[in-house]
Write a protein that holds these residues in place. Structure first.
Motif, mmCIF file in Angstrom:
data_model
loop_
_atom_site.group_PDB
_atom_site.id
_atom_site.type_symbol
_atom_site.label_atom_id
_atom_site.label_comp_id
_atom_site.label_asym_id
_atom_site.label_seq_id
_atom_site.Cartn_x
_atom_site.Cartn_y
_atom_site.Cartn_z
ATOM 1 N N THR A 73 136.395 70.263 146.120
ATOM 2 C CA THR A 73 135.471 71.163 145.417
ATOM 3 C C THR A 73 135.851 71.304 143.954
ATOM 4 O O THR A 73 135.001 71.216 143.054
ATOM 5 N N LEU A 96 133.898 69.969 140.353
ATOM 6 C CA LEU A 96 133.516 70.824 139.227
ATOM 7 C C LEU A 96 134.073 70.280 137.917
ATOM 8 O O LEU A 96 133.322 70.031 136.967
ATOM 9 N N VAL A 143 136.882 80.853 133.848
ATOM 10 C CA VAL A 143 137.149 80.543 135.254
ATOM 11 C C VAL A 143 138.581 80.889 135.650
ATOM 12 O O VAL A 143 138.793 81.650 136.602
ATOM 13 N N VAL A 203 133.139 79.775 147.464
ATOM 14 C CA VAL A 203 133.493 78.760 146.470
ATOM 15 C C VAL A 203 132.533 77.572 146.561
ATOM 16 O O VAL A 203 132.028 77.069 145.549
ATOM 17 N N ALA A 237 129.177 78.574 145.298
ATOM 18 C CA ALA A 237 129.222 78.717 143.838
ATOM 19 C C ALA A 237 129.140 77.352 143.169
ATOM 20 O O ALA A 237 128.488 77.190 142.126
ATOM 21 N N LEU A 238 129.813 76.344 143.758
ATOM 22 C CA LEU A 238 129.705 74.984 143.222
ATOM 23 C C LEU A 238 128.259 74.510 143.266
ATOM 24 O O LEU A 238 127.755 73.929 142.286
ATOM 25 N N PHE A 248 132.432 81.318 140.832
ATOM 26 C CA PHE A 248 133.409 80.299 141.220
ATOM 27 C C PHE A 248 134.826 80.778 140.905
ATOM 28 O O PHE A 248 135.732 80.671 141.739
ATOM 29 N N SER A 280 135.985 83.707 143.279
ATOM 30 C CA SER A 280 136.232 83.291 144.663
ATOM 31 C C SER A 280 137.398 82.314 144.767
ATOM 32 O O SER A 280 138.152 82.348 145.744
ATOM 33 N N VAL A 281 137.599 81.480 143.749
ATOM 34 C CA VAL A 281 138.667 80.497 143.838
ATOM 35 C C VAL A 281 140.036 81.167 143.722
ATOM 36 O O VAL A 281 141.028 80.693 144.296
#
Length: 411
Positions: free
Chosen positions: A23, A27, A52, A83, A86-87, A106, A109-110
């Motif tokens: 993932t 990104l 981020v 995640v 979000a991606l 993103f 959550s990451v």
């Protein structure tokens, strides 16, 4: 806990690491396409990218409290789907507002995902009584290679971001949800239950962990990610602008770095079990510093690529063992609940290193030379040798430390 429960827990967590590696690679390797889709200017792009890791760091801090209440398995079970979605959202919208919202989601959550994954990994390693942490991070590296390869396919065929992301999310999301039923911290036979807090109620679970206890490991984590971000952000530019390679050849060093990172992590647990975490980390730091030295002195592109390759082998062992050492130190001094808190706090310095590394090398390269700039992460990585005693003095089950925990006969 039964052997089967531990094996299933280990396998499902490894798949979670793989999913996250894929993932994240999908990104970061499509940032130019994201910039074009949303019309983000070159001046504004650094702010979007910096947001981020900043939000991820904030989320990691909050995860410490959340995991103490509901357990890291529950946090991970819900963070990973967010995640992935979000991606997908990054590839689905239009306009700067949507880009900010999707990337913000993103990042938040990451941070929870990274912290909870490593919490469970450290707890499972304690249950196994031997080093398995590097194996989880090897799965992450494998996912990163897979994600970068899929991103190349999307870019090569000029696929829209949403079209490129949708099949990956459609496969990984249900698989991750199915695997999440096996998440366990290794303390009992009920996957997903917050067993790490048994005997350590929430109000005291993370209290009393002195910052000085974790400070050496926080510095090691920061320096390791400064080195990692130097490779990911500057290897192509360095090869092309400083060592005068072709544009095509300049894409090779990062791939070579990722492959040797995978190889180092795939065999690293065996080294920790045989020689202890401290020696393995010392050797990794020296090897990484040697790689930076070769890059800085390289007379041509192929020598530079060899340096980046050695770098991956050296840095591969540092981060997983830093998480393991933090969990062990907190567990020994404050009990099981403190282990999760220590991992969450240490995880913040992952993002600190990522934020500092790229601008630092860029500023030094512009003000001085890029060859000289490569010597700075070299020196910082070498500092790890000084702090290696925090990783334990001899081979022992949990993170290479002094305590010999319960050992179970599992695969």
């Amino acid at each position: 806990m039964t052997d089967a429960r531990l094996r299933h827990g280990r396998g499902s967590l490894a798949f979670s690491f793989f999913t996250q590696g894929a993932t994240f690679a999908l990104l970061v390797t499509r940032i130019p396409a994201i910039q074009d889709r949303y019309g983000i200017s070159d001046g504004l792009l650094p702010a979007f990218l910096a947001a981020v890791p900043v939000l991820a760091g904030v989320s990691s801090v909050l995860t410490e409290k959340l995991a103490a209440r509901v357990g890291p398995a529950t946090v991970l079970r819900w963070a990973q789907p967010v995640v992935l979605l979000a991606l997908l959202a990054v590839g689905a919208g239009s306009g700067l507002g949507w880009a900010a919202l999707a990337l913000g989601l993103f990042g938040l959550s990451v941070g929870s995902l990274d912290a909870s994954m490593n919490m469970l990994g450290v707890s499972l390693q304690r249950a196994y009584g031997r080093s398995i942490m590097l194996g989880f991070h090897a799965a992450y590296s494998l996912g990163g290679i897979a994600g970068a390869s899929l991103a190349w396919v999307g870019a090569h065929w000029h696929l829209p971001l949403f079209t490129s992301y949708l099949p990956v999310v459609a496969v990984l999301l249900p698989a991750a949800l199915a695997g999440s039923r096996w998440y366990t911290d290794g303390a009992n036979g009920k996957p997903g239950e917050n067993a790490s807090l048994v005997g350590h109620p929430h109000p005291t679970a993370g209290q009393g962990i002195a910052f000085r206890l974790l400070l050496p490991l926080c510095l090691v984590m920061t320096f390791a990610y400064i080195g990692d971000s130097t490779v990911s952000n500057w290897s192509a530019k360095y090869l092309q602008d400083v060592l005068h390679s072709s544009e095509e050849l300049a894409t090779v060093p990062y791939n070579a770095y990722m492959v040797t990172t995978l190889l180092g992590r795939a065999v690293g647990d065996l080294g920790v079990r045989r020689f202890g975490a401290a020696l393995v980390v010392r050797c990794g730091a020296v090897l990484a510093a040697l790689g930076f030295a070769v890059v800085a002195a390289a007379p041509g592109a192929w020598t530079g690529m060899a340096g980046f390759t050695v770098l991956g082998l050296g840095l591969s062992v540092v981060v997983p063992q830093t998480f393991a050492a933090a969990g062990r130190l907190a567990f020994e001094s404050h009990g099981p609940g403190a282990s999760d808190a220590a991992v969450a706090r240490l995880n913040v310095f992952n993002y600190v290193g990522f934020l500092v590394g790229s601008p630092l090398v860029g500023a030094l390269g512009d003000a001085w030379t890029y060859r000289g700039a490569m010597l700075v992460p070299m020196v910082l990585v070498l500092v790890t040798v000084v702090y290696a005693t925090s990783f334990g003095a001899r081979p022992a089950g949990y993170g290479g430390g002094h305590e010999q925990p319960r050992t179970v006969d599992v695969g």
